[in-house]
Design a protein around this motif. Structure first.
Motif, PDB file in Angstrom:
ATOM      1  N   PHE A 142      48.474   9.988  15.394  1.00 52.50           N
ATOM      2  CA  PHE A 142      48.179   8.559  15.457  1.00 52.50           C
ATOM      3  C   PHE A 142      49.377   7.727  15.909  1.00 52.50           C
ATOM      4  O   PHE A 142      49.237   6.543  16.196  1.00 52.50           O
TER       5      PHE A 142
ATOM      6  N   TYR B   1      51.477   0.768  11.311  1.00 55.11           N
ATOM      7  CA  TYR B   1      50.130   1.335  11.354  1.00 55.11           C
ATOM      8  C   TYR B   1      49.238   0.746  10.266  1.00 55.11           C
ATOM      9  O   TYR B   1      49.700   0.447   9.164  1.00 55.11           O
ATOM     10  N   ASP B   2      47.961   0.606  10.592  1.00 55.41           N
ATOM     11  CA  ASP B   2      46.970   0.174   9.613  1.00 55.41           C
ATOM     12  C   ASP B   2      46.713   1.329   8.655  1.00 55.41           C
ATOM     13  O   ASP B   2      46.149   2.355   9.035  1.00 55.41           O
TER      14      ASP B   2
ATOM     15  N   ASP C 250      47.815  12.431  10.775  1.00 59.22           N
ATOM     16  CA  ASP C 250      47.117  12.513   9.498  1.00 59.22           C
ATOM     17  C   ASP C 250      46.093  13.622   9.607  1.00 59.22           C
ATOM     18  O   ASP C 250      46.137  14.432  10.548  1.00 59.22           O
TER      19      ASP C 250
ATOM     20  N   ARG D 113      44.037   3.930  17.709  1.00 62.01           N
ATOM     21  CA  ARG D 113      43.306   4.172  16.450  1.00 62.01           C
ATOM     22  C   ARG D 113      43.968   3.509  15.254  1.00 62.01           C
ATOM     23  O   ARG D 113      43.285   3.024  14.359  1.00 62.01           O
ATOM     24  N   SER D 114      45.290   3.502  15.226  1.00 59.73           N
ATOM     25  CA  SER D 114      46.011   3.035  14.035  1.00 59.73           C
ATOM     26  C   SER D 114      46.601   1.635  14.194  1.00 59.73           C
ATOM     27  O   SER D 114      47.421   1.207  13.386  1.00 59.73           O
TER      28      SER D 114
ATOM     29  N   ARG E 109      43.273   2.961   8.168  1.00 64.84           N
ATOM     30  CA  ARG E 109      42.724   3.772   9.259  1.00 64.84           C
ATOM     31  C   ARG E 109      43.278   5.201   9.244  1.00 64.84           C
ATOM     32  O   ARG E 109      42.914   6.018  10.088  1.00 64.84           O
ATOM     33  N   LEU E 110      44.176   5.468   8.294  1.00 63.24           N
ATOM     34  CA  LEU E 110      44.766   6.802   8.171  1.00 63.24           C
ATOM     35  C   LEU E 110      44.134   7.539   7.001  1.00 63.24           C
ATOM     36  O   LEU E 110      43.779   6.929   6.000  1.00 63.24           O
TER      37      LEU E 110
END
Length: 217
Positions: free
Chosen positions: A162, A119-120, A157, A171-172, A123-124
């Motif tokens: 996510f 995951y990015d 989150d 999203r992630s 973005r969290l």
């Protein structure tokens, strides 16, 4: 960033185990030929090993199917991501390179036959919770479909869910623009601490070797 397990997950799977690796200041690009070659060779080898097998007979697949059932997911309708990858290999639908982060994530998911989430991190937001989805929770998955997260194992989150070992959210998603990433390794409950540590070290070493930056587990 704090990561905790929800009470309902602990009740459903008391021995749930999760590996966590943080990566910072990474550079994601097209995978080098070494990774592409290793990925192709491993898929060819794996195909030979499983072509005559019933995928559901593989012990890691059985373990993850049991875990899905424990949280209320029907694994015949919603397969763990690792099982879906194995089914593709058995059909000789080999994975095409994406980029140097996703390719390594897929490589280790196939090698260990367990789901891995990537995951990015930017973005969290806020602390994270690993739990079981409710009937009101859903997200747009990386395949573009809107999926219900009811009775599915999820990562959330402060903005909501996510990720999931079923399929992650759009999203992630990690792209070539990602500079900081979070990797979740979904171990089977019976995995020993020694084996889990060895697997984490192998994943972290190759990911950092290829994408640079700093890592913390």
């Amino acid at each position: 960033m704090k990561i905790s397990l929800s009470n309902d997950l602990i009740t459903a799977i008391p021995q749930f185990q999760l590996g966590v690796i943080y990566y910072h200041n990474i550079t994601i690009d097209e995978s080098p030929q070494m990774v592409k070659g290793r990925m192709l060779f491993f898929q060819e080898t794996l195909y030979t090993d499983i072509v005559d097998l019933d995928i559901s007979s593989i012990k890691e697949v059985q373990g993850w199917r049991a875990m899905f059932k424990q949280v209320g997911t029907n694994p015949s309708h919603y397969r763990p991501s690792s099982e879906s990858l194995l089914k593709r290999i058995k059909k000789r639908q080999f994975l095409e390179p994406v980029h140097s982060a996703v390719d390594i994530n897929n490589l280790f998911s196939l090698e260990y036959k367990i789901p891995l989430g990537l995951y990015d991190l930017d973005r969290l937001k806020g602390d994270l919770t690993i739990g079981i989805g409710s009937s009101t929770e859903q997200y747009e998955a990386i395949n573009g479909r809107e999926i219900s997260l009811e009775n599915k194992l999820i990562s959330s989150d402060e903005q909501g869910p996510f990720g999931s070992p079923y399929v992650d959210s759009k999203r992630s998603i990690v792209t070539k623009k990602t500079k900081n990433a979070l990797q979740l390794v979904y171990f089977l409950p019976q995995t020993t601490m020694e084996d889990a540590h060895r697997m984490i070290l192998s994943i972290e070493k190759l990911f950092s070797q290829i994408n640079g930056g700093e890592s913390k587990k």
